[in-house]
Scaffold this active site. Structure first.
Site, PDB file in Angstrom:
ATOM      1  N   LYS A  42      56.362   5.817  42.884  1.00  0.00           N
ATOM      2  CA  LYS A  42      57.268   6.029  41.768  1.00  0.00           C
ATOM      3  C   LYS A  42      56.552   6.648  40.580  1.00  0.00           C
ATOM      4  O   LYS A  42      57.178   7.182  39.668  1.00  0.00           O
ATOM      5  CB  LYS A  42      57.855   4.666  41.322  1.00  0.00           C
ATOM      6  CG  LYS A  42      58.641   3.948  42.377  1.00  0.00           C
ATOM      7  CD  LYS A  42      59.032   2.553  41.863  1.00  0.00           C
ATOM      8  CE  LYS A  42      59.698   1.755  42.987  1.00  0.00           C
ATOM      9  NZ  LYS A  42      59.730   0.331  42.671  1.00  0.00           N
ATOM     10  N   GLU A  98      51.319  14.327  41.855  1.00  0.00           N
ATOM     11  CA  GLU A  98      50.881  12.926  41.767  1.00  0.00           C
ATOM     12  C   GLU A  98      50.579  12.562  40.319  1.00  0.00           C
ATOM     13  O   GLU A  98      50.194  13.423  39.522  1.00  0.00           O
ATOM     14  CB  GLU A  98      49.611  12.714  42.607  1.00  0.00           C
ATOM     15  CG  GLU A  98      49.857  12.083  43.959  1.00  0.00           C
ATOM     16  CD  GLU A  98      50.245  10.601  43.880  1.00  0.00           C
ATOM     17  OE1 GLU A  98      50.795  10.156  42.849  1.00  0.00           O
ATOM     18  OE2 GLU A  98      50.004   9.890  44.865  1.00  0.00           O
ATOM     19  N   ASP A  99      50.752  11.303  39.992  1.00  0.00           N
ATOM     20  CA  ASP A  99      50.380  10.855  38.650  1.00  0.00           C
ATOM     21  C   ASP A  99      48.881  10.634  38.537  1.00  0.00           C
ATOM     22  O   ASP A  99      48.261  11.020  37.555  1.00  0.00           O
ATOM     23  CB  ASP A  99      51.168   9.593  38.247  1.00  0.00           C
ATOM     24  CG  ASP A  99      51.037   8.474  39.258  1.00  0.00           C
ATOM     25  OD1 ASP A  99      50.605   8.722  40.398  1.00  0.00           O
ATOM     26  OD2 ASP A  99      51.368   7.322  38.907  1.00  0.00           O
ATOM     27  N   ASP A 102      42.878   8.157  42.643  1.00  0.00           N
ATOM     28  CA  ASP A 102      41.840   7.148  42.463  1.00  0.00           C
ATOM     29  C   ASP A 102      40.848   7.334  43.621  1.00  0.00           C
ATOM     30  O   ASP A 102      39.974   8.198  43.574  1.00  0.00           O
ATOM     31  CB  ASP A 102      42.551   5.785  42.478  1.00  0.00           C
ATOM     32  CG  ASP A 102      41.669   4.636  42.070  1.00  0.00           C
ATOM     33  OD1 ASP A 102      40.507   4.608  42.476  1.00  0.00           O
ATOM     34  OD2 ASP A 102      42.128   3.734  41.343  1.00  0.00           O
ATOM     35  N   LYS A 130      40.818  10.237  38.408  1.00  0.00           N
ATOM     36  CA  LYS A 130      39.698   9.302  38.205  1.00  0.00           C
ATOM     37  C   LYS A 130      38.571   9.702  39.151  1.00  0.00           C
ATOM     38  O   LYS A 130      38.349   9.064  40.194  1.00  0.00           O
ATOM     39  CB  LYS A 130      40.143   7.870  38.495  1.00  0.00           C
ATOM     40  CG  LYS A 130      41.086   7.287  37.474  1.00  0.00           C
ATOM     41  CD  LYS A 130      41.317   5.808  37.767  1.00  0.00           C
ATOM     42  CE  LYS A 130      42.201   5.160  36.735  1.00  0.00           C
ATOM     43  NZ  LYS A 130      42.440   3.727  37.019  1.00  0.00           N
ATOM     44  N   PHE A 151      42.264   1.008  33.396  1.00  0.00           N
ATOM     45  CA  PHE A 151      43.601   0.746  33.921  1.00  0.00           C
ATOM     46  C   PHE A 151      44.601   1.354  32.950  1.00  0.00           C
ATOM     47  O   PHE A 151      44.742   0.897  31.819  1.00  0.00           O
ATOM     48  CB  PHE A 151      43.856  -0.756  34.083  1.00  0.00           C
ATOM     49  CG  PHE A 151      45.028  -1.004  34.991  1.00  0.00           C
ATOM     50  CD1 PHE A 151      46.330  -0.818  34.531  1.00  0.00           C
ATOM     51  CD2 PHE A 151      44.843  -1.380  36.308  1.00  0.00           C
ATOM     52  CE1 PHE A 151      47.422  -0.992  35.367  1.00  0.00           C
ATOM     53  CE2 PHE A 151      45.927  -1.566  37.147  1.00  0.00           C
ATOM     54  CZ  PHE A 151      47.212  -1.374  36.674  1.00  0.00           C
ATOM     55  N   VAL A 152      45.266   2.410  33.391  1.00  0.00           N
ATOM     56  CA  VAL A 152      46.118   3.189  32.498  1.00  0.00           C
ATOM     57  C   VAL A 152      47.582   2.980  32.865  1.00  0.00           C
ATOM     58  O   VAL A 152      47.942   2.974  34.049  1.00  0.00           O
ATOM     59  CB  VAL A 152      45.759   4.692  32.618  1.00  0.00           C
ATOM     60  CG1 VAL A 152      46.670   5.527  31.734  1.00  0.00           C
ATOM     61  CG2 VAL A 152      44.304   4.911  32.228  1.00  0.00           C
ATOM     62  N   ASP A 158      52.453   2.217  36.018  1.00  0.00           N
ATOM     63  CA  ASP A 158      52.885   0.851  35.767  1.00  0.00           C
ATOM     64  C   ASP A 158      51.780  -0.176  35.934  1.00  0.00           C
ATOM     65  O   ASP A 158      50.729   0.080  36.512  1.00  0.00           O
ATOM     66  CB  ASP A 158      53.988   0.473  36.762  1.00  0.00           C
ATOM     67  CG  ASP A 158      53.429   0.234  38.170  1.00  0.00           C
ATOM     68  OD1 ASP A 158      52.668   1.096  38.665  1.00  0.00           O
ATOM     69  OD2 ASP A 158      53.714  -0.822  38.757  1.00  0.00           O
ATOM     70  N   ARG A 164      56.190   1.729  32.623  1.00  0.00           N
ATOM     71  CA  ARG A 164      56.395   3.123  33.049  1.00  0.00           C
ATOM     72  C   ARG A 164      57.103   3.930  31.966  1.00  0.00           C
ATOM     73  O   ARG A 164      57.008   5.145  31.923  1.00  0.00           O
ATOM     74  CB  ARG A 164      57.237   3.186  34.329  1.00  0.00           C
ATOM     75  CG  ARG A 164      56.578   2.579  35.565  1.00  0.00           C
ATOM     76  CD  ARG A 164      57.361   2.971  36.804  1.00  0.00           C
ATOM     77  NE  ARG A 164      57.078   2.143  37.973  1.00  0.00           N
ATOM     78  CZ  ARG A 164      56.101   2.355  38.837  1.00  0.00           C
ATOM     79  NH1 ARG A 164      55.275   3.355  38.660  1.00  0.00           N
ATOM     80  NH2 ARG A 164      55.933   1.582  39.885  1.00  0.00           N
TER      81      ARG A 164
HETATM   82  C1  PRP Z   1      49.130   5.151  42.737  1.00  0.00           C
HETATM   83  C2  PRP Z   1      49.251   6.655  42.550  1.00  0.00           C
HETATM   84  C3  PRP Z   1      48.793   7.200  43.867  1.00  0.00           C
HETATM   85  C4  PRP Z   1      47.766   6.182  44.330  1.00  0.00           C
HETATM   86  C5  PRP Z   1      46.404   6.705  44.030  1.00  0.00           C
HETATM   87  O1  PRP Z   1      50.303   4.683  43.309  1.00  0.00           O
HETATM   88  O2  PRP Z   1      50.562   7.049  42.251  1.00  0.00           O
HETATM   89  O3  PRP Z   1      49.867   7.318  44.784  1.00  0.00           O
HETATM   90  O4  PRP Z   1      47.999   4.970  43.602  1.00  0.00           O
HETATM   91  O5  PRP Z   1      45.405   5.865  44.557  1.00  0.00           O
HETATM   92  P1  PRP Z   1      44.377   6.351  45.673  1.00  0.00           P
HETATM   93  O6  PRP Z   1      43.837   7.696  45.291  1.00  0.00           O
HETATM   94  O7  PRP Z   1      43.293   5.276  45.629  1.00  0.00           O
HETATM   95  O8  PRP Z   1      45.071   6.360  46.992  1.00  0.00           O
HETATM   96  P2  PRP Z   1      50.756   3.147  43.256  1.00  0.00           P
HETATM   97  O9  PRP Z   1      50.287   2.469  44.512  1.00  0.00           O
HETATM   98  O10 PRP Z   1      50.296   2.537  41.961  1.00  0.00           O
HETATM   99  O11 PRP Z   1      52.347   3.217  43.333  1.00  0.00           O
HETATM  100  P3  PRP Z   1      53.430   3.753  42.272  1.00  0.00           P
HETATM  101  O12 PRP Z   1      53.209   5.256  42.143  1.00  0.00           O
HETATM  102  O13 PRP Z   1      54.754   3.423  42.898  1.00  0.00           O
HETATM  103  O14 PRP Z   1      53.201   3.050  40.958  1.00  0.00           O
END
Ligand code: PRP
Length: 178
Positions: A42, A98-99, A102, A130, A151-152, A158, A164
């Site tokens: 999301k 993507e937001d 990581d 990151k 942690f942003v 979220d 959000r």
């Molecule tokens: C976050 C973000 C990516 C993922 C990145 O999603 O949107 O999809 O984590 O992490 P990675 O590079 O270690 O795989 P999240 O699981 O927080 O779900 P959301 O977007 O629904 O908040």
């Protein structure tokens, strides 16, 4: 530990200026084409909606959802598709939006998954990178900001489903319980 909103890492004005630049860059690179933005639910909803409006081309939008299993605020590396696209991407110029990246495991999975569907091209646009957390190599075509391992939250990101709707990107800080 509880968590509370801390300092603003990136303001709404800085976000808007960078999103405008990304939209212009995509507009130049995809001139004469009609890219399809694929937002990852999301967290990327807010960014995808703004980026779409910043691209001066015919452009379309779709979404997919993934979940990664594991501990709380860290992703585990095991990724599962929980909602699929509503459109075929065969022959399309696809840009995954993507937001945050990581470890890189989510986007690595998504790239492999979407590549099997024969898009004409496949690129990646991420708002926040990151870099220091990377475990899997990922080619990122468009990056908004490289950020530290804080942690942003806000602008779609979220903590446990909340924050959000903040317009700025803020750091969520751990506070000791009294
Ligand atoms: C976050 C973000 C990516 C993922 C990145 O999603 O949107 O999809 O984590 O992490 P990675 O590079 O270690 O795989 P999240 O699981 O927080 O779900 P959301 O977007 O629904 O908040």
């Amino acid at each position: 530990m509880d968590r509370q909103l801390g300092r603003i890492l990136i303001s709404r004005e800085e976000i808007a200026a960078r999103v405008a630049e990304l939209g212009e860059a995509i507009g130049r690179d995809y001139a004469g084409r009609a890219p399809l933005l694929v937002g990852v639910l999301k967290g990327a909803v807010v960014f995808t909606a703004d980026l779409l409006r910043a691209i001066p081309l015919p452009a379309a939008m779709d979404f997919m959802a993934v979940s990664s299993y594991g501990s709380g605020t860290r992703s585990s590396g095991v990724v599962r598709l929980t909602a699929d696209l509503s459109l075929s991407i065969e022959g399309r110029d696809v840009i995954i939006v993507e937001d945050v990246i990581d470890s890189g495991r989510t986007i690595s999975y998504l790239r492999r998954n979407l590549a099997t569907r024969h898009p004409k091209s496949l690129a990646l646009c991420v708002l926040l990178d990151k870099v220091s957390r990377r475990e899997v190599d990922v080619d990122v075509d468009y990056v908004g900001f490289v950020i530290p391992d804080d942690f942003v939250v806000g602008y779609g990101l979220d903590y446990d489903g909340w924050h959000r709707n903040l317009a700025d990107l803020a750091v969520l800080e751990a506070v000791a319980r009294r």
